[in-house]
Design a protein around this motif. Sequence first.
Motif, PDB file in Angstrom:
ATOM      1  N   UNK A  23      43.714  45.305  26.067  1.00  0.00           N
ATOM      2  CA  UNK A  23      43.742  45.100  27.513  1.00  0.00           C
ATOM      3  C   UNK A  23      42.369  45.304  28.125  1.00  0.00           C
ATOM      4  N   UNK A  24      42.125  44.597  29.229  1.00  0.00           N
ATOM      5  CA  UNK A  24      40.911  44.753  30.014  1.00  0.00           C
ATOM      6  C   UNK A  24      41.261  44.911  31.477  1.00  0.00           C
ATOM      7  N   UNK A  25      40.611  45.862  32.160  1.00  0.00           N
ATOM      8  CA  UNK A  25      40.879  46.124  33.578  1.00  0.00           C
ATOM      9  C   UNK A  25      39.563  46.162  34.349  1.00  0.00           C
ATOM     10  N   UNK A  26      39.578  45.565  35.512  1.00  0.00           N
ATOM     11  CA  UNK A  26      38.389  45.548  36.372  1.00  0.00           C
ATOM     12  C   UNK A  26      38.838  45.455  37.815  1.00  0.00           C
ATOM     13  N   UNK A  27      38.097  46.068  38.704  1.00  0.00           N
ATOM     14  CA  UNK A  27      38.411  45.980  40.124  1.00  0.00           C
ATOM     15  C   UNK A  27      37.321  45.196  40.845  1.00  0.00           C
ATOM     16  N   UNK A  28      37.726  44.419  41.829  1.00  0.00           N
ATOM     17  CA  UNK A  28      36.780  43.616  42.589  1.00  0.00           C
ATOM     18  C   UNK A  28      37.483  42.939  43.742  1.00  0.00           C
ATOM     19  N   UNK A  29      36.800  41.973  44.317  1.00  0.00           N
ATOM     20  CA  UNK A  29      37.348  41.227  45.460  1.00  0.00           C
ATOM     21  C   UNK A  29      37.410  39.738  45.112  1.00  0.00           C
ATOM     22  N   UNK A  30      38.327  39.369  44.235  1.00  0.00           N
ATOM     23  CA  UNK A  30      38.428  37.960  43.853  1.00  0.00           C
ATOM     24  C   UNK A  30      38.971  37.124  45.000  1.00  0.00           C
ATOM     25  N   UNK A  31      38.745  35.853  44.916  1.00  0.00           N
ATOM     26  CA  UNK A  31      39.265  34.936  45.925  1.00  0.00           C
ATOM     27  C   UNK A  31      40.711  34.596  45.597  1.00  0.00           C
ATOM     28  N   UNK A  32      41.570  34.748  46.582  1.00  0.00           N
ATOM     29  CA  UNK A  32      42.978  34.409  46.396  1.00  0.00           C
ATOM     30  C   UNK A  32      43.157  32.924  46.643  1.00  0.00           C
ATOM     31  N   UNK A  33      43.682  32.209  45.665  1.00  0.00           N
ATOM     32  CA  UNK A  33      43.913  30.770  45.776  1.00  0.00           C
ATOM     33  C   UNK A  33      45.357  30.511  45.416  1.00  0.00           C
ATOM     34  N   UNK A  34      46.183  30.312  46.445  1.00  0.00           N
ATOM     35  CA  UNK A  34      47.612  30.175  46.206  1.00  0.00           C
ATOM     36  C   UNK A  34      48.145  31.454  45.608  1.00  0.00           C
ATOM     37  N   UNK A  53      42.342  46.204  18.789  1.00  0.00           N
ATOM     38  CA  UNK A  53      43.780  46.469  18.767  1.00  0.00           C
ATOM     39  C   UNK A  53      44.078  47.843  19.346  1.00  0.00           C
ATOM     40  N   UNK A  54      45.026  47.913  20.264  1.00  0.00           N
ATOM     41  CA  UNK A  54      45.455  49.140  20.940  1.00  0.00           C
ATOM     42  C   UNK A  54      44.388  49.708  21.873  1.00  0.00           C
ATOM     43  N   UNK A  55      43.296  48.983  22.099  1.00  0.00           N
ATOM     44  CA  UNK A  55      42.219  49.501  22.937  1.00  0.00           C
ATOM     45  C   UNK A  55      42.357  48.993  24.374  1.00  0.00           C
ATOM     46  N   UNK A  56      42.034  49.862  25.312  1.00  0.00           N
ATOM     47  CA  UNK A  56      42.019  49.520  26.734  1.00  0.00           C
ATOM     48  C   UNK A  56      40.590  49.678  27.220  1.00  0.00           C
ATOM     49  N   UNK A  57      39.977  48.577  27.641  1.00  0.00           N
ATOM     50  CA  UNK A  57      38.627  48.605  28.172  1.00  0.00           C
ATOM     51  C   UNK A  57      38.670  48.484  29.694  1.00  0.00           C
ATOM     52  N   UNK A 106      37.419  40.803  34.093  1.00  0.00           N
ATOM     53  CA  UNK A 106      38.614  41.436  33.530  1.00  0.00           C
ATOM     54  C   UNK A 106      39.074  40.705  32.275  1.00  0.00           C
ATOM     55  N   UNK A 107      39.034  39.382  32.310  1.00  0.00           N
ATOM     56  CA  UNK A 107      39.463  38.599  31.144  1.00  0.00           C
ATOM     57  C   UNK A 107      38.555  38.848  29.947  1.00  0.00           C
ATOM     58  N   UNK A 108      37.239  38.915  30.189  1.00  0.00           N
ATOM     59  CA  UNK A 108      36.302  39.150  29.079  1.00  0.00           C
ATOM     60  C   UNK A 108      36.460  40.557  28.504  1.00  0.00           C
ATOM     61  N   UNK A 109      36.775  41.529  29.352  1.00  0.00           N
ATOM     62  CA  UNK A 109      37.038  42.874  28.845  1.00  0.00           C
ATOM     63  C   UNK A 109      38.250  42.858  27.922  1.00  0.00           C
ATOM     64  N   UNK A 110      39.293  42.125  28.335  1.00  0.00           N
ATOM     65  CA  UNK A 110      40.474  42.031  27.486  1.00  0.00           C
ATOM     66  C   UNK A 110      40.178  41.388  26.152  1.00  0.00           C
ATOM     67  N   UNK A 111      39.347  40.346  26.156  1.00  0.00           N
ATOM     68  CA  UNK A 111      39.000  39.661  24.915  1.00  0.00           C
ATOM     69  C   UNK A 111      38.162  40.547  23.993  1.00  0.00           C
ATOM     70  N   UNK A 112      37.330  41.406  24.601  1.00  0.00           N
ATOM     71  CA  UNK A 112      36.429  42.246  23.801  1.00  0.00           C
ATOM     72  C   UNK A 112      37.109  43.478  23.237  1.00  0.00           C
ATOM     73  N   UNK A 113      38.284  43.832  23.754  1.00  0.00           N
ATOM     74  CA  UNK A 113      38.976  45.040  23.290  1.00  0.00           C
ATOM     75  C   UNK A 113      39.502  44.858  21.868  1.00  0.00           C
TER      76      UNK A 113
END
Length: 273
Positions: free
Chosen positions: A198-209, A229-233, A220-227
Amino acid sequence: MDSDDATPAAADRLARLRAGAVRAGERARELDRSPALQQAVKRLRGVLPGDAHFGDPLSLGGARHTEAVGRAVVGLTGDRPGVTRELGLGGLQVWQSVLERFGRGGGEHEVVLVFTDLVEFSRWGLRAGDDEVLRVLREVGDAWEPPMTERAGTVVKRLGDGLMVAFADPAAALAAVVEARRRLGELHVEGWSPRMRAGLHSGRPRRVGGDYLGVAVNTAARLGEAAKADEILISGDLLRRLDATTVTTRRRRRMRLKGAPADLEVYAVEASG
Protein backbone atom coordinates in the motif's frame (compact mmCIF):
# COMPACT_ATOMS: atom_id res chain seq x y z
CA MET A 1 -51.02 53.32 -54.72
CA ASP A 2 -54.04 51.44 -53.49
CA SER A 3 -54.10 48.81 -50.79
CA ASP A 4 -54.30 45.98 -53.33
CA ASP A 5 -50.86 46.97 -54.73
CA ALA A 6 -49.30 47.40 -51.25
CA THR A 7 -50.23 43.95 -50.02
CA PRO A 8 -48.24 41.97 -52.63
CA ALA A 9 -45.22 44.26 -52.12
CA ALA A 10 -45.25 43.72 -48.34
CA ALA A 11 -45.61 39.99 -48.80
CA ASP A 12 -42.69 40.01 -51.23
CA ARG A 13 -40.48 41.88 -48.77
CA LEU A 14 -41.44 39.45 -46.02
CA ALA A 15 -40.64 36.49 -48.24
CA ARG A 16 -37.22 37.97 -49.09
CA LEU A 17 -36.49 38.53 -45.42
CA ARG A 18 -37.43 34.95 -44.60
CA ALA A 19 -35.29 33.62 -47.43
CA GLY A 20 -32.36 35.73 -46.21
CA ALA A 21 -32.79 34.42 -42.68
CA VAL A 22 -32.85 30.85 -43.97
CA ARG A 23 -29.67 31.42 -46.00
CA ALA A 24 -27.98 33.04 -43.00
CA GLY A 25 -28.97 30.10 -40.81
CA GLU A 26 -27.67 27.62 -43.34
CA ARG A 27 -24.41 29.55 -43.61
CA ALA A 28 -24.06 29.61 -39.83
CA ARG A 29 -24.61 25.86 -39.65
CA GLU A 30 -22.04 25.33 -42.38
CA LEU A 31 -19.51 27.39 -40.45
CA ASP A 32 -20.35 25.55 -37.24
CA ARG A 33 -19.72 22.21 -38.97
CA SER A 34 -16.55 23.39 -40.72
CA PRO A 35 -13.76 20.87 -39.95
CA ALA A 36 -11.11 23.55 -40.46
CA LEU A 37 -12.73 25.94 -37.98
CA GLN A 38 -13.32 23.13 -35.48
CA GLN A 39 -9.65 22.16 -35.61
CA ALA A 40 -8.61 25.79 -35.22
CA VAL A 41 -10.74 26.19 -32.10
CA LYS A 42 -9.47 22.90 -30.66
CA ARG A 43 -5.88 24.07 -31.22
CA LEU A 44 -6.77 27.29 -29.46
CA ARG A 45 -8.20 25.35 -26.51
CA GLY A 46 -4.93 23.43 -26.33
CA VAL A 47 -2.99 26.61 -25.53
CA LEU A 48 -5.60 28.19 -23.27
CA PRO A 49 -5.25 27.76 -19.49
CA GLY A 50 -7.23 24.94 -17.92
CA ASP A 51 -8.26 21.46 -19.03
CA ALA A 52 -8.32 21.31 -22.84
CA HIS A 53 -10.53 18.21 -22.59
CA PHE A 54 -13.17 19.98 -20.51
CA GLY A 55 -16.51 18.72 -21.80
CA ASP A 56 -15.88 14.98 -21.77
CA PRO A 57 -17.89 12.83 -19.32
CA LEU A 58 -14.97 12.64 -16.88
CA SER A 59 -14.79 16.42 -16.48
CA LEU A 60 -18.54 17.02 -16.12
CA GLY A 61 -19.43 14.65 -13.29
CA GLY A 62 -19.14 17.11 -10.42
CA ALA A 63 -21.53 19.59 -8.85
CA ARG A 64 -19.70 22.88 -9.38
CA HIS A 65 -21.31 25.62 -11.48
CA THR A 66 -18.87 25.29 -14.37
CA GLU A 67 -19.57 21.56 -14.59
CA ALA A 68 -23.34 22.15 -14.51
CA VAL A 69 -23.10 24.74 -17.29
CA GLY A 70 -20.79 22.41 -19.23
CA ARG A 71 -23.39 19.65 -19.02
CA ALA A 72 -25.98 22.12 -20.35
CA VAL A 73 -23.74 23.04 -23.31
CA VAL A 74 -23.16 19.39 -24.12
CA GLY A 75 -26.87 18.67 -23.72
CA LEU A 76 -27.86 21.43 -26.14
CA THR A 77 -25.35 20.39 -28.78
CA GLY A 78 -25.73 16.65 -28.25
CA ASP A 79 -22.92 14.54 -29.64
CA ARG A 80 -22.48 16.81 -32.66
CA PRO A 81 -19.02 18.33 -32.93
CA GLY A 82 -19.16 22.01 -33.76
CA VAL A 83 -17.44 25.37 -33.47
CA THR A 84 -20.16 26.74 -31.17
CA ARG A 85 -19.79 23.79 -28.83
CA GLU A 86 -16.00 24.11 -28.71
CA LEU A 87 -16.13 27.86 -28.13
CA GLY A 88 -18.63 27.44 -25.29
CA LEU A 89 -16.60 24.71 -23.60
CA GLY A 90 -13.40 26.69 -24.19
CA GLY A 91 -14.83 29.65 -22.32
CA LEU A 92 -15.85 27.41 -19.43
CA GLN A 93 -12.41 25.79 -19.49
CA VAL A 94 -10.74 29.18 -18.94
CA TRP A 95 -13.25 30.20 -16.28
CA GLN A 96 -12.69 26.97 -14.36
CA SER A 97 -8.93 27.46 -14.48
CA VAL A 98 -9.34 30.99 -13.06
CA LEU A 99 -11.47 29.64 -10.21
CA GLU A 100 -8.89 26.97 -9.43
CA ARG A 101 -6.03 29.47 -9.52
CA PHE A 102 -7.72 31.52 -6.83
CA GLY A 103 -8.61 28.49 -4.75
CA ARG A 104 -12.26 28.28 -5.71
CA GLY A 105 -12.11 25.31 -8.05
CA GLY A 106 -11.01 21.74 -7.46
CA GLY A 107 -8.32 20.87 -5.01
CA GLU A 108 -9.42 23.07 -2.12
CA HIS A 109 -9.67 20.18 0.37
CA GLU A 110 -6.86 18.09 1.82
CA VAL A 111 -7.40 14.44 0.94
CA VAL A 112 -5.56 11.29 1.98
CA LEU A 113 -5.20 8.98 -1.00
CA VAL A 114 -4.63 5.26 -0.57
CA PHE A 115 -3.57 2.75 -3.21
CA THR A 116 -3.43 -0.96 -2.46
CA ASP A 117 -2.82 -4.00 -4.58
CA LEU A 118 -1.95 -7.68 -4.33
CA VAL A 119 1.62 -8.91 -4.70
CA GLU A 120 2.23 -11.62 -7.33
CA PHE A 121 -1.48 -11.81 -8.07
CA SER A 122 -1.15 -11.74 -11.87
CA ARG A 123 1.38 -14.57 -11.93
CA TRP A 124 -0.84 -16.73 -9.72
CA GLY A 125 -3.91 -15.83 -11.77
CA LEU A 126 -2.37 -17.18 -14.96
CA ARG A 127 -2.14 -20.61 -13.34
CA ALA A 128 -5.42 -20.49 -11.44
CA GLY A 129 -7.81 -19.60 -14.26
CA ASP A 130 -10.61 -17.04 -14.53
CA ASP A 131 -13.17 -18.75 -12.29
CA GLU A 132 -10.75 -19.08 -9.38
CA VAL A 133 -9.47 -15.53 -9.91
CA LEU A 134 -13.00 -14.11 -9.69
CA ARG A 135 -13.73 -16.14 -6.57
CA VAL A 136 -10.58 -14.95 -4.83
CA LEU A 137 -11.14 -11.32 -5.85
CA ARG A 138 -14.56 -11.43 -4.20
CA GLU A 139 -13.00 -12.75 -1.00
CA VAL A 140 -10.30 -10.10 -1.17
CA GLY A 141 -12.93 -7.40 -1.59
CA ASP A 142 -14.82 -8.73 1.43
CA ALA A 143 -11.58 -8.62 3.43
CA TRP A 144 -10.17 -5.19 2.63
CA GLU A 145 -13.07 -2.95 1.62
CA PRO A 146 -15.02 -2.96 4.95
CA PRO A 147 -12.06 -1.60 6.97
CA MET A 148 -11.94 1.30 4.50
CA THR A 149 -15.63 2.17 4.41
CA GLU A 150 -16.11 1.63 8.16
CA ARG A 151 -13.59 4.42 8.73
CA ALA A 152 -15.32 6.84 6.35
CA GLY A 153 -13.14 6.01 3.37
CA THR A 154 -14.60 6.38 -0.10
CA VAL A 155 -13.67 3.69 -2.61
CA VAL A 156 -12.86 5.80 -5.67
CA LYS A 157 -12.21 2.87 -7.99
CA ARG A 158 -11.39 -0.82 -8.04
CA LEU A 159 -8.28 -1.53 -10.07
CA GLY A 160 -8.50 -5.24 -10.79
CA ASP A 161 -6.45 -6.55 -7.89
CA GLY A 162 -6.21 -3.14 -6.24
CA LEU A 163 -8.11 -0.24 -4.70
CA MET A 164 -7.97 3.52 -4.74
CA VAL A 165 -9.57 5.00 -1.62
CA ALA A 166 -9.92 8.59 -0.39
CA PHE A 167 -10.08 9.68 3.25
CA ALA A 168 -10.47 12.98 5.05
CA ASP A 169 -8.73 11.78 8.23
CA PRO A 170 -5.07 10.65 8.03
CA ALA A 171 -5.26 8.47 11.16
CA ALA A 172 -8.37 6.72 9.88
CA ALA A 173 -6.69 6.08 6.54
CA LEU A 174 -3.65 4.43 8.09
CA ALA A 175 -5.76 2.41 10.55
CA ALA A 176 -7.93 1.17 7.70
CA VAL A 177 -4.94 0.00 5.68
CA VAL A 178 -3.38 -1.77 8.67
CA GLU A 179 -6.66 -3.57 9.40
CA ALA A 180 -7.14 -4.46 5.72
CA ARG A 181 -3.66 -6.00 5.67
CA ARG A 182 -4.43 -8.03 8.80
CA ARG A 183 -7.73 -9.33 7.41
CA LEU A 184 -6.18 -10.15 4.07
CA GLY A 185 -3.55 -12.24 5.86
CA GLU A 186 -6.31 -14.51 7.15
CA LEU A 187 -7.32 -15.60 3.64
CA HIS A 188 -6.13 -18.99 2.47
CA VAL A 189 -5.77 -19.64 -1.26
CA GLU A 190 -4.36 -22.83 -2.73
CA GLY A 191 -0.96 -22.23 -4.31
CA TRP A 192 -0.69 -18.56 -3.27
CA SER A 193 -0.69 -16.40 -0.14
CA PRO A 194 -2.56 -13.10 -0.63
CA ARG A 195 -0.26 -10.28 0.45
CA MET A 196 -0.95 -6.60 0.16
CA ARG A 197 1.20 -3.57 -0.45
CA ALA A 198 0.00 0.00 0.00
CA GLY A 199 0.93 3.63 -0.58
CA LEU A 200 -0.56 6.65 1.22
CA HIS A 201 -0.11 10.35 0.53
CA SER A 202 -1.97 13.50 1.45
CA GLY A 203 -2.49 16.46 -0.84
CA ARG A 204 -5.03 18.59 -2.66
CA PRO A 205 -5.88 16.67 -5.82
CA ARG A 206 -8.38 17.98 -8.30
CA ARG A 207 -11.80 16.38 -7.99
CA VAL A 208 -13.13 15.37 -11.42
CA GLY A 209 -16.52 13.75 -11.18
CA GLY A 210 -16.13 10.79 -8.87
CA ASP A 211 -12.38 10.58 -9.44
CA TYR A 212 -9.27 12.54 -8.45
CA LEU A 213 -6.48 13.74 -10.69
CA GLY A 214 -3.13 15.39 -10.13
CA VAL A 215 0.35 14.98 -8.71
CA ALA A 216 -1.00 13.87 -5.32
CA VAL A 217 -2.74 10.92 -6.97
CA ASN A 218 0.36 9.96 -8.94
CA THR A 219 2.46 10.16 -5.78
CA ALA A 220 0.18 7.84 -3.79
CA ALA A 221 0.03 5.38 -6.69
CA ARG A 222 3.83 5.33 -7.08
CA LEU A 223 4.25 4.73 -3.35
CA GLY A 224 1.94 1.74 -3.65
CA GLU A 225 3.91 0.37 -6.59
CA ALA A 226 7.22 0.80 -4.76
CA ALA A 227 6.08 -1.01 -1.60
CA LYS A 228 7.13 -4.58 -0.92
CA ALA A 229 4.85 -7.41 0.16
CA ASP A 230 3.00 -6.48 3.39
CA GLU A 231 4.70 -3.06 3.34
CA ILE A 232 2.89 0.25 3.83
CA LEU A 233 4.70 3.29 2.44
CA ILE A 234 3.62 6.79 3.40
CA SER A 235 4.85 10.21 2.37
CA GLY A 236 6.45 12.73 4.69
CA ASP A 237 3.46 15.01 4.05
CA LEU A 238 1.13 12.39 5.48
CA LEU A 239 3.45 11.48 8.36
CA ARG A 240 3.45 15.10 9.54
CA ARG A 241 -0.34 14.96 9.81
CA LEU A 242 -0.25 11.88 12.05
CA ASP A 243 0.26 11.70 15.80
CA ALA A 244 3.91 10.66 16.14
CA THR A 245 3.13 8.71 19.32
CA THR A 246 0.82 6.34 17.46
CA VAL A 247 3.03 5.29 14.55
CA THR A 248 6.56 3.96 14.17
CA THR A 249 8.24 4.45 10.80
CA ARG A 250 11.56 3.92 9.06
CA ARG A 251 12.86 6.36 6.46
CA ARG A 252 13.25 4.83 3.00
CA ARG A 253 16.13 6.74 1.45
CA ARG A 254 17.32 7.04 -2.13
CA MET A 255 13.88 6.42 -3.56
CA ARG A 256 13.06 8.24 -6.79
CA LEU A 257 9.52 7.65 -7.93
CA LYS A 258 8.52 8.54 -11.48
CA GLY A 259 5.73 11.11 -11.52
CA ALA A 260 6.28 12.09 -7.87
CA PRO A 261 8.05 15.20 -6.52
CA ALA A 262 11.84 14.86 -6.47
CA ASP A 263 11.99 15.94 -2.81
CA LEU A 264 9.39 13.39 -1.67
CA GLU A 265 10.16 11.84 1.72
CA VAL A 266 9.16 8.17 1.95
CA TYR A 267 8.62 6.20 5.16
CA ALA A 268 7.77 2.55 5.79
CA VAL A 269 5.26 2.01 8.58
CA GLU A 270 6.65 -0.49 11.07
CA ALA A 271 3.92 -0.24 13.70
CA SER A 272 0.69 1.62 14.16
CA GLY A 273 -1.70 1.68 17.04
